[in-house]
Design a protein around this motif. Structure first.
Motif, PDB file in Angstrom:
ATOM      1  N   ALA A   1       0.833  -1.204   0.000  1.00 27.57           N
ATOM      2  CA  ALA A   1       0.000   0.000   0.000  1.00 27.57           C
ATOM      3  C   ALA A   1       0.866   1.251   0.000  1.00 27.57           C
ATOM      4  O   ALA A   1       0.642   2.188  -0.782  1.00 27.57           O
ATOM      5  CB  ALA A   1      -0.928   0.001   1.200  1.00 27.57           C
TER       6      ALA A   1
ATOM      7  N   SER B   1       2.489   1.829  -3.226  1.00 25.25           N
ATOM      8  CA  SER B   1       1.584   2.312  -4.274  1.00 25.25           C
ATOM      9  C   SER B   1       1.189   3.764  -4.035  1.00 25.25           C
ATOM     10  O   SER B   1       0.780   4.459  -4.959  1.00 25.25           O
ATOM     11  CB  SER B   1       0.347   1.425  -4.372  1.00 25.25           C
ATOM     12  N   LEU B   2       1.323   4.238  -2.790  1.00 21.39           N
ATOM     13  CA  LEU B   2       1.061   5.655  -2.532  1.00 21.39           C
ATOM     14  C   LEU B   2       2.193   6.535  -3.062  1.00 21.39           C
ATOM     15  O   LEU B   2       2.011   7.722  -3.289  1.00 21.39           O
ATOM     16  CB  LEU B   2       0.920   5.917  -1.032  1.00 21.39           C
TER      17      LEU B   2
ATOM     18  N   VAL C   1       3.421   7.077  -5.727  1.00 20.61           N
ATOM     19  CA  VAL C   1       3.207   7.778  -6.992  1.00 20.61           C
ATOM     20  C   VAL C   1       2.691   9.200  -6.768  1.00 20.61           C
ATOM     21  O   VAL C   1       2.903  10.090  -7.591  1.00 20.61           O
ATOM     22  CB  VAL C   1       2.254   6.937  -7.866  1.00 20.61           C
ATOM     23  N   TYR C   2       2.047   9.442  -5.607  1.00 24.26           N
ATOM     24  CA  TYR C   2       1.459  10.762  -5.389  1.00 24.26           C
ATOM     25  C   TYR C   2       2.494  11.862  -5.254  1.00 24.26           C
ATOM     26  O   TYR C   2       2.256  12.976  -5.720  1.00 24.26           O
ATOM     27  CB  TYR C   2       0.539  10.751  -4.169  1.00 24.26           C
TER      28      TYR C   2
ATOM     29  N   ILE D   1       3.269  12.728  -8.841  1.00 23.75           N
ATOM     30  CA  ILE D   1       2.179  13.407  -9.559  1.00 23.75           C
ATOM     31  C   ILE D   1       2.009  14.820  -9.020  1.00 23.75           C
ATOM     32  O   ILE D   1       1.867  15.782  -9.783  1.00 23.75           O
ATOM     33  CB  ILE D   1       0.849  12.657  -9.395  1.00 23.75           C
ATOM     34  N   MET D   2       2.037  14.963  -7.685  1.00 22.95           N
ATOM     35  CA  MET D   2       1.837  16.283  -7.089  1.00 22.95           C
ATOM     36  C   MET D   2       2.954  17.230  -7.528  1.00 22.95           C
ATOM     37  O   MET D   2       2.694  18.378  -7.919  1.00 22.95           O
ATOM     38  CB  MET D   2       1.820  16.175  -5.560  1.00 22.95           C
TER      39      MET D   2
ATOM     40  N   ALA E   1       3.302   8.064 -13.391  1.00 28.05           N
ATOM     41  CA  ALA E   1       2.103   7.505 -12.789  1.00 28.05           C
ATOM     42  C   ALA E   1       1.665   6.262 -13.554  1.00 28.05           C
ATOM     43  O   ALA E   1       1.400   5.214 -12.957  1.00 28.05           O
ATOM     44  CB  ALA E   1       0.997   8.542 -12.776  1.00 28.05           C
TER      45      ALA E   1
ATOM     46  N   VAL F   1       1.671   2.507 -11.838  1.00 28.02           N
ATOM     47  CA  VAL F   1       0.420   1.766 -11.682  1.00 28.02           C
ATOM     48  C   VAL F   1       0.504   0.439 -12.424  1.00 28.02           C
ATOM     49  O   VAL F   1       0.066  -0.601 -11.929  1.00 28.02           O
ATOM     50  CB  VAL F   1      -0.765   2.617 -12.181  1.00 28.02           C
TER      51      VAL F   1
ATOM     52  N   PHE G   1      -7.444  15.552  -4.519  1.00 26.04           N
ATOM     53  CA  PHE G   1      -6.495  15.398  -3.407  1.00 26.04           C
ATOM     54  C   PHE G   1      -7.241  15.246  -2.091  1.00 26.04           C
ATOM     55  O   PHE G   1      -6.863  14.428  -1.241  1.00 26.04           O
ATOM     56  CB  PHE G   1      -5.542  16.592  -3.338  1.00 26.04           C
TER      57      PHE G   1
ATOM     58  N   ILE H   1      -8.544  11.803  -1.778  1.00 28.37           N
ATOM     59  CA  ILE H   1      -7.502  10.870  -1.359  1.00 28.37           C
ATOM     60  C   ILE H   1      -7.301  10.953   0.150  1.00 28.37           C
ATOM     61  O   ILE H   1      -7.191   9.930   0.835  1.00 28.37           O
ATOM     62  CB  ILE H   1      -6.188  11.182  -2.112  1.00 28.37           C
TER      63      ILE H   1
ATOM     64  N   ILE I   1      -7.737   7.967   2.897  1.00 27.66           N
ATOM     65  CA  ILE I   1      -6.681   7.567   3.820  1.00 27.66           C
ATOM     66  C   ILE I   1      -7.193   7.601   5.254  1.00 27.66           C
ATOM     67  O   ILE I   1      -6.963   6.668   6.030  1.00 27.66           O
ATOM     68  CB  ILE I   1      -5.439   8.468   3.648  1.00 27.66           C
TER      69      ILE I   1
ATOM     70  N   LEU J   1      -6.590   1.206   1.002  1.00 29.85           N
ATOM     71  CA  LEU J   1      -5.449   2.016   0.565  1.00 29.85           C
ATOM     72  C   LEU J   1      -4.966   1.566  -0.812  1.00 29.85           C
ATOM     73  O   LEU J   1      -4.733   2.393  -1.701  1.00 29.85           O
ATOM     74  CB  LEU J   1      -4.288   1.889   1.561  1.00 29.85           C
TER      75      LEU J   1
ATOM     76  N   TYR K   1      -8.296   1.851  -3.605  1.00 26.39           N
ATOM     77  CA  TYR K   1      -8.868   3.172  -3.871  1.00 26.39           C
ATOM     78  C   TYR K   1      -7.794   4.239  -4.017  1.00 26.39           C
ATOM     79  O   TYR K   1      -7.799   5.023  -4.950  1.00 26.39           O
ATOM     80  CB  TYR K   1      -9.862   3.549  -2.770  1.00 26.39           C
ATOM     81  N   VAL K   2      -6.857   4.289  -3.068  1.00 23.73           N
ATOM     82  CA  VAL K   2      -5.853   5.354  -3.133  1.00 23.73           C
ATOM     83  C   VAL K   2      -4.791   5.031  -4.167  1.00 23.73           C
ATOM     84  O   VAL K   2      -4.382   5.876  -4.948  1.00 23.73           O
ATOM     85  CB  VAL K   2      -5.224   5.569  -1.745  1.00 23.73           C
TER      86      VAL K   2
ATOM     87  N   ALA L   1      -7.853   6.377  -7.381  1.00 21.81           N
ATOM     88  CA  ALA L   1      -7.678   7.829  -7.283  1.00 21.81           C
ATOM     89  C   ALA L   1      -6.613   8.319  -8.260  1.00 21.81           C
ATOM     90  O   ALA L   1      -6.689   9.454  -8.743  1.00 21.81           O
ATOM     91  CB  ALA L   1      -7.316   8.206  -5.864  1.00 21.81           C
ATOM     92  N   VAL L   2      -5.618   7.460  -8.576  1.00 20.91           N
ATOM     93  CA  VAL L   2      -4.606   7.858  -9.568  1.00 20.91           C
ATOM     94  C   VAL L   2      -5.270   8.089 -10.915  1.00 20.91           C
ATOM     95  O   VAL L   2      -4.981   9.072 -11.613  1.00 20.91           O
ATOM     96  CB  VAL L   2      -3.509   6.777  -9.675  1.00 20.91           C
TER      97      VAL L   2
END
Lengths: 333, 211
Positions: A118, A121-122, A124-125, A128-129, A147, A151, B33, B36, B40, B59, B62-63, B67-68
């Motif tokens: 998990a 996989s987060l 990537v944010y 992207i941000m 991204a 994925v 955002f 997301i 979380i 997580l 969905y996240v 959400a991507v």
């Protein structure tokens, strides 16, 4: 209330005891990466600062600290500042569940491997941000590339993890290590190990899959607008992620803290050393790949992820489960 | 126990505030955002009641994936430009207000039913035919129920999702002419004989290629 604070302090102490070595080793690993890379190309690499150039990363960090942080006028400032923080935090919190030895783990949670998956996989944010908030073409293209790439390759990493879990019967990382006492999973699941290694390269944006920051096309990808300490945080987060992927590979396939053979001089060495040794081994493989392989084209990257790795690892799930079922080896009955 | 409720209120406050911000914020990317952040904090709440498997799956799915794709669509489509037109008569696709009202009414009634059902919660919990044991991990207990009693429903929902996915691909796929494709087999199996052609060129005339 008193006991609550004492628990809090011991936990904070434990977290610092884990994080400070991780950060130091991230700095050292950057040096190692550049050294290996240089030796393959018959150069010397960083060898001036300190013995063998060991303090090169410290000197670099000092340079980054004193550089000015420039925030572009047209950027989305809050998200722009948040992006490197997210990358760095996510790269560090996942170390909480890595078992360094028997009973030598910060958080021994039931779903450790899901937690690792998990958090990765987060990751990537952050990218992207950073790419979106820069409000500029190259960073945005880099972020979109990254991204899509992350994925895609997460899917095959997930299926590979299912292969290992079928053999273990538990999501706990310590259980996964203990299940490899007789046979490391790298032997029965060798094709999965190879695919995991390649997917880890793609997941951490390492060459030959470093398209998000392909300097010939995108300047520096999502990092283009970043400078000073914020750039350094992206960079440290990236290397912490690489180390984490190596640790994940070591725990899933190379028997974690277990010694290769269970006889006297080897099993007397404490577990953390074995784990660190295995992580370093995998990292040197990462560095060698960076030094030898040219960059992929983007359509080749997508083809490899979706049309080759995903079907093959799904097929291997069927193979593993039918093997375990046929020979009555399924765990957890 | 105090620490537990403090964390509970922190996470629920974040969840509610960010859920409100999803609908309120002007910038669509900010909305995603906040969505997301909402996911979380809800997965944190799941973990706090001991459903760590659900929290982690939340997580990851969905996240980590859904959400991507949301972000992708919102960033690429430039929704901000169309936003003003959606509610005006200038947009020729008709107005979205009736459909939106219908959906939100349905959701509102569903919420009322759920809150009404809260009154019967003890009865429902007692009448459960499944015996949920607290000794095994919740990953195992979910698996025990999902892959035995409800295997048919589970498989059917999986098939429906697969069909929906293939349907979406078929609907949006269009074949374009003149796209160059790379075939590794073709490239590797190329021999010298077919690749190289030795031609005796005539003086002052040259050779016509691609002929």
């Amino acid at each position: 209330m008193d006991s609550y604070f004492s628990i809090l302090f011991t936990e904070v102490y434990k977290i610092l005891f884990l994080l400070v070595p991780v950060l130091v080793s991230v700095a050292m690993i950057v040096w190692l990466d550049r050294r290996v890379w240089a030796f393959v190309q018959k150069r010397r690499g960083p060898n001036v600062v300190g013995p063998f150039g060991l303090f090169q990363s410290l000197a670099d960090a000092l340079k980054y600290i004193f550089k000015e942080i420039i925030i572009p006028a047209s950027s989305n400032k809050f998200v722009f500042v948040l992006a490197p923080v997210v990358t760095m935090t996510l790269a560090l919190i996942s170390w909480a569940v890595i078992p360094f030895g028997e009973d030598f783990v910060l958080a021994d949670i039931n779903v450790g491997i899901l937690y690792l998956f998990a958090v990765s996989s987060l990751g990537v944010y952050g990218i992207i941000m950073g790419g979106w908030a820069s409000n500029s073409k190259y960073p945005f293209l880099g972020a979109i590339r990254s991204a899509a790439q992350m994925v895609s390759y997460e899917v095959s990493i997930g299926v590979i993890i299912i292969n290992v879990l079928l053999c273990v019967g538990s999501l706990n990382l310590s259980d996964i290590v203990m299940a490899q006492q007789n046979l490391w999973f790298v032997i029965p699941l060798f094709p999965m190990f190879v695919i995991f290694f390649i997917s880890a390269l793609a997941e951490t944006n390492r060459p030959p899959f470093d398209l998000p920051e392909a300097e010939a096309e995108l300047v520096a990808g999502y990092q283009t607008e970043y400078s000073g300490m914020m750039y350094a945080m992206f960079w440290l987060g990236e290397y912490a992620n690489i180390l984490l992927m190596c640790a994940m590979g070591a725990v899933l396939f190379l028997g974690g803290w277990l010694s290769p053979i269970d006889i006297f001089p080897f099993n007397d060495i404490p577990g953390p050393f074995w784990l660190i040794f295995k992580i370093l081994f995998l990292f040197i493989l990462f560095a060698l790949v960076k030094a030898t392989v040219p960059r992929y084209r983007y359509d080749q990257l997508m083809k490899l992820g979706w049309k080759i790795f995903l079907p093959f690892s799904l097929f291997y799930v069927v193979l593993t489960s039918s093997f375990l079922l046929y020979f009555d080896l399924l765990p957890g009955k | 126990m105090i620490a537990h409720s403090v964390f509970f209120y922190i996470f629920s406050l974040i969840a509610i505030v960010s859920a409100v911000m999803v609908t309120v914020s002007k910038n669509t990317v900010h909305s995603v955002f906040f969505l997301i952040l909402d996911f979380i904090s809800i997965s944190c709440l799941f973990i706090m009641i001991g459903a760590e498997f659900l929290g982690m799956i939340m997580l990851i799915v969905y996240v980590g994936a859904v959400a991507v794709l949301f972000l992708f669509v919102v960033m690429m489509l430039n929704v901000a430009e169309q936003k003003g037109q959606w509610f005006s008569s200038r947009w020729d696709g008709g107005t979205h207000i009736p459909v939106g009202l219908l959906v939100s009414l349905i959701i509102f009634f569903e919420l009322i039913i759920v809150i009404g059902g809260w009154k019967y919660k003890p009865d429902l919990l007692n009448s459960l035919s499944l015996n949920i044991s607290t000794e095994v991990t919740n990953t195992k207990s979910i698996g025990n129920v999902l892959y035995t009693d409800y295997i048919l429903l589970f498989q059917i929902s999986g098939m429906i999702l697969l069909v929906a996915m293939i349907g979406a691909i078929v609907l949006t796929f269009r074949e374009r002419a003149g796209v160059k494709r790379q075939s590794y087999v073709k490239q590797i199996s190329r021999e010298r004989d077919e690749g190289v052609d030795l031609v005796e060129a005539e003086r002052n005339k040259g050779v016509k290629i691609d002929g």
